[in-house]
Design a protein around this motif. Structure first.
Motif, mmCIF file in Angstrom:
data_model
loop_
_atom_site.group_PDB
_atom_site.id
_atom_site.type_symbol
_atom_site.label_atom_id
_atom_site.label_comp_id
_atom_site.label_asym_id
_atom_site.label_seq_id
_atom_site.Cartn_x
_atom_site.Cartn_y
_atom_site.Cartn_z
ATOM 1 N N LEU A 69 0.826 -1.202 0.000
ATOM 2 C CA LEU A 69 0.000 0.000 0.000
ATOM 3 C C LEU A 69 0.863 1.255 0.000
ATOM 4 C CD1 LEU A 69 -2.860 -1.001 2.428
ATOM 5 C CD2 LEU A 69 -2.966 -0.731 -0.032
ATOM 6 N N ALA A 70 1.981 1.218 0.708
ATOM 7 C CA ALA A 70 2.900 2.355 0.705
ATOM 8 C C ALA A 70 3.488 2.539 -0.694
ATOM 9 C CB ALA A 70 4.007 2.138 1.733
ATOM 10 N N ASP A 71 3.827 1.450 -1.360
ATOM 11 C CA ASP A 71 4.332 1.535 -2.733
ATOM 12 C C ASP A 71 3.275 2.126 -3.663
ATOM 13 O OD1 ASP A 71 6.717 0.418 -1.927
ATOM 14 O OD2 ASP A 71 6.190 -1.622 -2.591
ATOM 15 N N TYR A 72 2.027 1.728 -3.478
ATOM 16 C CA TYR A 72 0.945 2.246 -4.312
ATOM 17 C C TYR A 72 0.761 3.743 -4.079
ATOM 18 C CZ TYR A 72 -3.699 2.946 -6.235
ATOM 19 O OH TYR A 72 -4.764 3.432 -6.940
ATOM 20 N N GLU A 73 0.851 4.173 -2.831
ATOM 21 C CA GLU A 73 0.716 5.604 -2.537
ATOM 22 C C GLU A 73 1.868 6.391 -3.176
ATOM 23 O OE1 GLU A 73 -1.702 7.378 -1.254
ATOM 24 O OE2 GLU A 73 -2.885 5.545 -1.101
ATOM 25 N N ARG A 74 3.065 5.854 -3.144
ATOM 26 C CA ARG A 74 4.192 6.526 -3.807
ATOM 27 C C ARG A 74 3.965 6.585 -5.312
ATOM 28 N NH1 ARG A 74 8.531 3.294 -0.990
ATOM 29 N NH2 ARG A 74 8.433 2.257 -2.972
ATOM 30 N N PHE A 75 3.424 5.514 -5.884
ATOM 31 C CA PHE A 75 3.121 5.486 -7.308
ATOM 32 C C PHE A 75 2.080 6.540 -7.657
ATOM 33 C CE2 PHE A 75 0.191 3.865 -10.576
ATOM 34 C CZ PHE A 75 1.055 3.850 -11.664
ATOM 35 N N LYS A 90 2.115 13.974 -9.824
ATOM 36 C CA LYS A 90 3.119 14.990 -10.140
ATOM 37 C C LYS A 90 3.341 15.050 -11.647
ATOM 38 C CE LYS A 90 5.711 14.568 -5.862
ATOM 39 N NZ LYS A 90 6.950 14.078 -5.266
ATOM 40 N N THR A 91 3.439 13.895 -12.290
ATOM 41 C CA THR A 91 3.647 13.843 -13.740
ATOM 42 C C THR A 91 2.445 14.408 -14.467
ATOM 43 O OG1 THR A 91 4.974 11.855 -13.440
ATOM 44 C CG2 THR A 91 4.192 12.310 -15.655
#
Length: 54
Positions: free
Chosen positions: A36-42, A48-49
Motif C-alpha cells: 500500500l505504501a508503494d501504491y501511494e508513492r506510485f 506529479k507527472t
C-alpha cells in the motif's frame, strides 16, 4: 466392538471438521502495508507527472 468402530467414525470426522474450521477462520496477515505504501508513492508520482504535463 463393531458399534464402537461406527461411533469412532463420526467422532473423527467431527474432530477433523473442528480442526479445519479453526484453520479456515485464522487471521491472515499478508503484509499489505508495504504494498500500500508503494501504491501511494506510485499515485503521488503519477499525480506529479500529470500536473506537470498540463
Amino acid at each position: 466392538m463393531a458399534a464402537l468402530a461406527w461411533l469412532l467414525i463420526p467422532v473423527v470426522a467431527a474432530v477433523a471438521a473442528a480442526v479445519w474450521g479453526s484453520w479456515a477462520a485464522r487471521t491472515r496477515t499478508t503484509g499489505d502495508g508495504s504494498s500500500l505504501a508503494d501504491y501511494e508513492r506510485f499515485r503521488a508520482a503519477m499525480s506529479k507527472t500529470e500536473a506537470g504535463s498540463r
